[in-house]
Design a protein around this motif. Structure first.
Motif, mmCIF file in Angstrom:
data_model
loop_
_atom_site.group_PDB
_atom_site.id
_atom_site.type_symbol
_atom_site.label_atom_id
_atom_site.label_comp_id
_atom_site.label_asym_id
_atom_site.label_seq_id
_atom_site.Cartn_x
_atom_site.Cartn_y
_atom_site.Cartn_z
ATOM 1 N N ALA A 1 2.903 23.569 68.202
ATOM 2 C CA ALA A 1 4.292 23.570 68.650
ATOM 3 C C ALA A 1 4.935 22.179 68.608
ATOM 4 O O ALA A 1 6.138 22.046 68.352
ATOM 5 C CB ALA A 1 4.363 24.131 70.066
ATOM 6 N N VAL A 2 4.132 21.140 68.832
ATOM 7 C CA VAL A 2 4.747 19.801 68.882
ATOM 8 C C VAL A 2 5.248 19.361 67.514
ATOM 9 O O VAL A 2 6.012 18.409 67.413
ATOM 10 C CB VAL A 2 3.770 18.736 69.437
ATOM 11 N N ALA A 3 4.849 20.095 66.476
ATOM 12 C CA ALA A 3 5.338 19.728 65.143
ATOM 13 C C ALA A 3 6.848 19.849 65.043
ATOM 14 O O ALA A 3 7.481 19.231 64.182
ATOM 15 C CB ALA A 3 4.671 20.606 64.081
ATOM 16 N N SER A 4 7.427 20.611 65.947
ATOM 17 C CA SER A 4 8.886 20.758 65.908
ATOM 18 C C SER A 4 9.592 19.453 66.242
ATOM 19 O O SER A 4 10.779 19.298 65.965
ATOM 20 C CB SER A 4 9.311 21.847 66.896
ATOM 21 N N ARG A 5 8.865 18.535 66.831
ATOM 22 C CA ARG A 5 9.461 17.233 67.170
ATOM 23 C C ARG A 5 9.345 16.236 66.024
ATOM 24 O O ARG A 5 9.756 15.096 66.147
ATOM 25 C CB ARG A 5 8.773 16.658 68.407
ATOM 26 N N LEU A 6 8.727 16.689 64.956
ATOM 27 C CA LEU A 6 8.426 15.780 63.847
ATOM 28 C C LEU A 6 9.275 16.128 62.624
ATOM 29 O O LEU A 6 9.435 17.310 62.280
ATOM 30 C CB LEU A 6 6.938 15.911 63.500
ATOM 31 N N ARG A 7 9.790 15.106 61.950
ATOM 32 C CA ARG A 7 10.534 15.337 60.716
ATOM 33 C C ARG A 7 9.807 14.633 59.573
ATOM 34 O O ARG A 7 9.938 13.423 59.396
ATOM 35 C CB ARG A 7 11.949 14.780 60.861
ATOM 36 N N PRO A 8 9.032 15.362 58.798
ATOM 37 C CA PRO A 8 8.292 14.730 57.695
ATOM 38 C C PRO A 8 9.228 14.417 56.524
ATOM 39 O O PRO A 8 9.940 15.317 56.044
ATOM 40 C CB PRO A 8 7.261 15.795 57.312
ATOM 41 N N LEU A 9 9.203 13.188 56.077
ATOM 42 C CA LEU A 9 10.102 12.739 55.009
ATOM 43 C C LEU A 9 9.280 12.116 53.885
ATOM 44 O O LEU A 9 8.373 11.307 54.149
ATOM 45 C CB LEU A 9 11.098 11.702 55.552
ATOM 46 N N TYR A 10 9.632 12.474 52.685
ATOM 47 C CA TYR A 10 8.959 11.926 51.502
ATOM 48 C C TYR A 10 10.011 11.139 50.719
ATOM 49 O O TYR A 10 10.941 11.715 50.157
ATOM 50 C CB TYR A 10 8.385 13.063 50.671
ATOM 51 N N VAL A 11 9.863 9.816 50.726
ATOM 52 C CA VAL A 11 10.878 8.941 50.148
ATOM 53 C C VAL A 11 10.389 8.457 48.782
ATOM 54 O O VAL A 11 9.301 7.869 48.681
ATOM 55 C CB VAL A 11 11.148 7.716 51.055
ATOM 56 N N THR A 12 11.178 8.679 47.778
ATOM 57 C CA THR A 12 10.750 8.264 46.451
ATOM 58 C C THR A 12 10.932 6.757 46.254
ATOM 59 O O THR A 12 11.860 6.154 46.789
ATOM 60 C CB THR A 12 11.513 9.008 45.339
ATOM 61 N N VAL A 13 10.026 6.190 45.479
ATOM 62 C CA VAL A 13 10.189 4.793 45.038
ATOM 63 C C VAL A 13 10.611 4.771 43.569
ATOM 64 O O VAL A 13 10.669 3.711 42.954
ATOM 65 C CB VAL A 13 8.882 3.992 45.232
ATOM 66 N N ASP A 14 10.905 5.958 43.042
ATOM 67 C CA ASP A 14 11.211 6.105 41.609
ATOM 68 C C ASP A 14 12.496 6.925 41.447
ATOM 69 O O ASP A 14 12.481 8.028 40.881
ATOM 70 C CB ASP A 14 10.018 6.812 40.931
ATOM 71 N N PRO A 15 13.602 6.399 41.941
ATOM 72 C CA PRO A 15 14.826 7.217 41.969
ATOM 73 C C PRO A 15 15.365 7.529 40.575
ATOM 74 O O PRO A 15 16.125 8.487 40.427
ATOM 75 C CB PRO A 15 15.809 6.340 42.754
ATOM 76 N N GLU A 16 14.971 6.753 39.569
ATOM 77 C CA GLU A 16 15.459 7.022 38.222
ATOM 78 C C GLU A 16 14.994 8.403 37.741
ATOM 79 O O GLU A 16 15.719 9.101 37.046
ATOM 80 C CB GLU A 16 14.984 5.938 37.244
ATOM 81 N N ARG A 17 13.778 8.772 38.096
ATOM 82 C CA ARG A 17 13.270 10.080 37.688
ATOM 83 C C ARG A 17 13.393 11.119 38.799
ATOM 84 O O ARG A 17 13.551 12.306 38.524
ATOM 85 C CB ARG A 17 11.808 9.968 37.238
ATOM 86 N N ASP A 18 13.307 10.647 40.036
ATOM 87 C CA ASP A 18 13.297 11.583 41.152
ATOM 88 C C ASP A 18 14.710 11.825 41.666
ATOM 89 O O ASP A 18 15.130 11.298 42.702
ATOM 90 C CB ASP A 18 12.385 11.059 42.274
ATOM 91 N N THR A 19 15.439 12.628 40.959
ATOM 92 C CA THR A 19 16.767 13.043 41.408
ATOM 93 C C THR A 19 16.596 14.054 42.536
ATOM 94 O O THR A 19 15.490 14.594 42.756
ATOM 95 C CB THR A 19 17.525 13.705 40.250
ATOM 96 N N PRO A 20 17.655 14.367 43.244
ATOM 97 C CA PRO A 20 17.538 15.407 44.286
ATOM 98 C C PRO A 20 16.986 16.705 43.731
ATOM 99 O O PRO A 20 16.180 17.376 44.402
ATOM 100 C CB PRO A 20 18.979 15.555 44.777
ATOM 101 N N GLU A 21 17.379 17.048 42.533
ATOM 102 C CA GLU A 21 16.892 18.302 41.960
ATOM 103 C C GLU A 21 15.391 18.249 41.705
ATOM 104 O O GLU A 21 14.652 19.209 41.978
ATOM 105 C CB GLU A 21 17.636 18.606 40.646
ATOM 106 N N VAL A 22 14.942 17.162 41.152
ATOM 107 C CA VAL A 22 13.504 17.005 40.907
ATOM 108 C C VAL A 22 12.737 17.010 42.232
ATOM 109 O O VAL A 22 11.688 17.654 42.360
ATOM 110 C CB VAL A 22 13.233 15.695 40.121
ATOM 111 N N MET A 23 13.272 16.307 43.182
ATOM 112 C CA MET A 23 12.615 16.263 44.490
ATOM 113 C C MET A 23 12.550 17.656 45.114
ATOM 114 O O MET A 23 11.524 18.054 45.681
ATOM 115 C CB MET A 23 13.387 15.321 45.438
ATOM 116 N N LYS A 24 13.630 18.389 44.979
ATOM 117 C CA LYS A 24 13.688 19.733 45.573
ATOM 118 C C LYS A 24 12.612 20.639 44.970
ATOM 119 O O LYS A 24 11.869 21.316 45.694
ATOM 120 C CB LYS A 24 15.079 20.335 45.342
ATOM 121 N N ALA A 25 12.528 20.616 43.651
ATOM 122 C CA ALA A 25 11.532 21.456 42.990
ATOM 123 C C ALA A 25 10.118 21.045 43.404
ATOM 124 O O ALA A 25 9.259 21.896 43.682
ATOM 125 C CB ALA A 25 11.710 21.356 41.476
#
Lengths: 181, 537
Positions: A70-94
């Motif tokens: 249940a405590v996971a609801s307090r957590l927001r896992p975020l994956y931040v790209t260091v390669d924005p040239e290839r990792d567009t929002p669409e690529v990240m979403k997929a």
């Protein structure tokens, strides 16, 4: 002129990482560090073309989050790209939705990515990919950062931290609601 | 009461416990002399470079002298913190003076030498540890860390304990202060290592040297010991992994000169020096690796002369020497007397050989003692600066301040794997529970100080300094208030204490109750051995 600058005392470790950022999530929405206030942010930096570190780390962190209950609801896992040239929002979403649905992917302009890398002291450097002459790798820091509901750094886990250890520590932090276990 | 009336106690045999030899004692005395100089007085430490930028700068001398003290305390006189503590504190205090770190204001601006792609100088800054400059901050970290381990003391981990004050007199503004503690200093270094992918922190801007990143590993380790962390394990594992991928060796088989961060390339080493220096410290956490390569790294470097003397070939001929050795040709005639010896290589190599316990070290000492003018001053031994490279007979006579004040002292006081032992077998609470010499009056040298846990003997040998009065006062501690002990002076029983009360004394040594220990007052006119035997009365 200030009487005391930059340096820090033992009780004020202001040298620790963290700070503001302005990015775009994998839904294409503008977000900032303030978007996640009130929750603990669990940040991991990487890139979707990563073949070793990211899959292992994201899988491990996904298992950790599953174990939090249940405590996971307090957590927001975020994956931040260091390669924005290839990792567009669409690529990240997929990428995220296919394998790591617990996470929200964050990308942005090169300038904004460099900024968030800088405040989190993240190493990432473009390097040749011996398996893909037309591509490239991005060796990067494999830390997982825990940021408190107030936006301040709480702790970080190295890539050597075991799953049980991370679970134990996260339960301590999230369960107490404090930035110290 | 006469000695014979005190009982039948036979003096314990303490002949198995070694003494400092006169040369070792002389080096310690010289370090003490330099450390005791008034602030701002740098006599016998001056160097050719006016900007404290080069390899014999004050910071390196101070740091290596501190490490030499540490080795001597740990390995030679473990029961004598009183001999080392004040001098160690002096060295750290001097390290915090602007004379030592003020160069950074200029150096932080970078320049085309360190970054050929630089279009304009950066805006420099004053704080000497906040970013880059690991050539200073790494040593400070190691020094205060080693201090904490040796003296069971976290004084330098208090807020502001490491404060850099920048207050030019004629600016007329408030002083700028940059305050750190041992912890926050290490934290600054740690995050820079992370940011550089664990390849290390830059010295001069854009320049990551392998050698200078070894010293903060000591700092991390000693800090972990105090706080129960594992930063050193993480740092060394990550550092090893990063360099395994990057490749650490130059074409000579040495370590790269330095990694240029922006260009992501390597500058070749200027000699074997930084490899030797770095290897001597890397041995603490990477011993098999260093031991497996160091002799090959020294191939063509050591010059074997007559009578067992050993010096170094100048870097300009090392490749020729190696070729000659490989082809079986003689090497004795290979020389370059024009080589300016810009680096303290002689000292670096001595340090490595000492850590390796290599028999060639004696040949290095013998060469230094014959050709490098060993000098005694106020009881201290050092090798004075000599900017000349060779004498008329072609013997290497060059001597820099780092080697002459610190490195040869370090090598003489070290033992095989000496720094390794401090890193891997640090003192713990058990050590600090043993009786030791906690205070000693001035004008006395200590040539032996050990507590033998098996026999519960504290063995001290004291000798007066030449022209000083022979009245000596020492404090021994910790000693329980109700402890029973006997004190022997040069083999004769002179004091017996039972359950904290002196029951017999010849008067030759006057015991005095001290908080947490025992004070002894005596008169010595020659080398005198005191043996305290505990729990046997």
């Amino acid at each position: 002129m200030s009487d005391c600058r930059i340096g820090h005392s033992a009780n004020e470790p202001a040298t620790q990482p963290g700070g503001t950022f302005e990015l775009v999530d994998h839904h294409g929405c503008n977000v900032s560090d303030r978007s996640y206030r009130g929750q603990f942010m669990l940040l991991f930096f990487g890139f979707t073309h990563c073949r070793a570190i990211c899959p292992a780390a994201l899988s491990r962190l996904s298992r950790v989050i599953d174990r939090l209950g249940a405590v996971a609801s307090r957590l927001r896992p975020l994956y931040v790209t260091v390669d924005p040239e290839r990792d567009t929002p669409e690529v990240m979403k997929a990428f995220i939705e296919r394998s790591y649905p617990r996470f929200t992917g964050l990308t942005g302009s090169r300038e904004n990515i460099d900024h968030v890398k800088s405040v989190y002291r993240v190493f990432a450097r473009r390097a040749a990919d011996p398996d893909d002459p037309r591509g490239y790798q991005m060796p990067h820091t494999a830390f997982t950062y825990l940021i408190g509901p107030d936006g301040r750094y709480v702790t970080h886990f190295t890539d050597a931290a075991g799953e049980d250890e991370i679970v134990h520590q996260l339960v301590s932090y999230l369960g107490s609601g404090c930035s110290s276990p | 009461m006469s000695v014979s009336e005190l009982g039948h106690s036979t003096a314990p045999d303490v002949s198995r416990f070694p003494f400092l030899d006169p040369l070792q004692l002389g080096h310690l005395r010289h370090i003490e002399n330099l450390a005791a100089q008034p602030d701002g007085e740098w006599s016998k430490m001056g160097i050719p470079d006016p900007g404290q930028e080069w390899l014999d700068s004050y910071r390196y001398q101070l740091a290596q002298m501190a490490y030499a003290l540490g080795l001597a305390h740990y390995h030679r006189l473990p029961a004598a913190p009183a001999v080392f503590r004040e001098t160690f504190d002096h060295l750290i205090r001097k390290m915090l003076r602007r004379d030592v770190w003020g160069y950074w204001k200029d150096t932080s601006q970078a320049g085309p030498y360190v970054n050929p792609d630089l279009k304009e100088l950066r805006k420099g800054w004053i704080d000497p540890v906040v970013r880059e400059n690991i050539m200073y901050s790494g040593h400070l970290s190691a020094m205060v860390g080693m201090h904490s381990m040796l003296f069971d003391d976290d004084a330098y981990d208090q807020p502001g304990a490491l404060t850099f004050v920048h207050n030019p007199i004629f600016w007329g503004m408030k002083p700028e202060k940059f305050e750190y503690s041992r912890s926050s200093l290490n934290e600054v270094i740690y995050w820079q290592m992370v940011e550089n992918g664990w390849l290390g922190v830059a010295c001069e801007p854009n320049c990551v040297f392998i050698v200078c990143n070894q010293f903060p590993m000591l700092g991390f380790r000693f800090d972990d010991l105090r706080k129960g962390g594992s930063v050193a394990e993480e740092a060394t594992r990550s550092y090893r992994s990063a360099w395994d991928k990057k490749g650490i060796f130059s074409s000579e088989g040495w370590f790269h000169g330095w990694w240029r961060v922006e260009q992501d390339d390597f500058v070749p080493p200027k000699s074997v020096g930084w490899t030797a220096w770095g290897g001597a410290v890397m041995n603490t956490w990477n011993r098999d690796f260093v031991r497996g390569i160091y002799r090959d790294q020294l191939r063509g470097v050591l010059k074997y002369g007559s009578d067992g003397l050993i010096s170094l070939y100048p870097n300009s001929v090392v490749s020729r020497v190696r070729e000659a050795m490989a082809s079986g040709h003689p090497v004795n005639e290979i020389e370059d007397r024009t080589y300016p010896w810009p680096m303290p290589d002689f000292g670096y190599v001595a340090m490595l050989l000492s850590e390796m316990g290599d028999a060639d070290l004696q040949g290095i000492f013998d060469h230094a003692d014959r050709f490098m003018s060993p000098t005694w001053s106020d009881g201290g031994l050092y090798y004075p600066r000599n900017d000349q490279s060779y004498d008329a007979d072609g013997n290497l006579v060059r001597m820099d301040r780092l080697t002459g004040n610190a490195m040869l002292a370090y090598a003489r006081l070290n033992v095989s794997d000496g720094l390794w032992a401090m890193y891997n077998k640090p003192w713990t609470s058990d050590h600090f529970a043993d009786p030791a010499l906690q205070r000693i009056s001035a004008a006395v040298d200590v040539t032996r100080a050990i507590f033998d846990r098996d026999t519960r003997l504290l063995v001290l040998t004291l000798q007066p300094r030449g022209d000083r009065p022979p009245e000596v006062s020492v404090d021994i501690g910790p000693v329980e208030p109700d402890a029973s002990w006997r004190l022997f002076r040069d083999g004769a029983l002179v004091v017996t204490a039972r359950r904290g009360e002196t029951i017999e004394s010849t008067g030759e040594v006057r015991p005095v109750a001290r908080n947490g220990g025992v004070g002894l007052e005596l008169c010595i006119e020659k080398a005198t051995t005191l043996v305290m035997a505990f729990d046997d009365v």
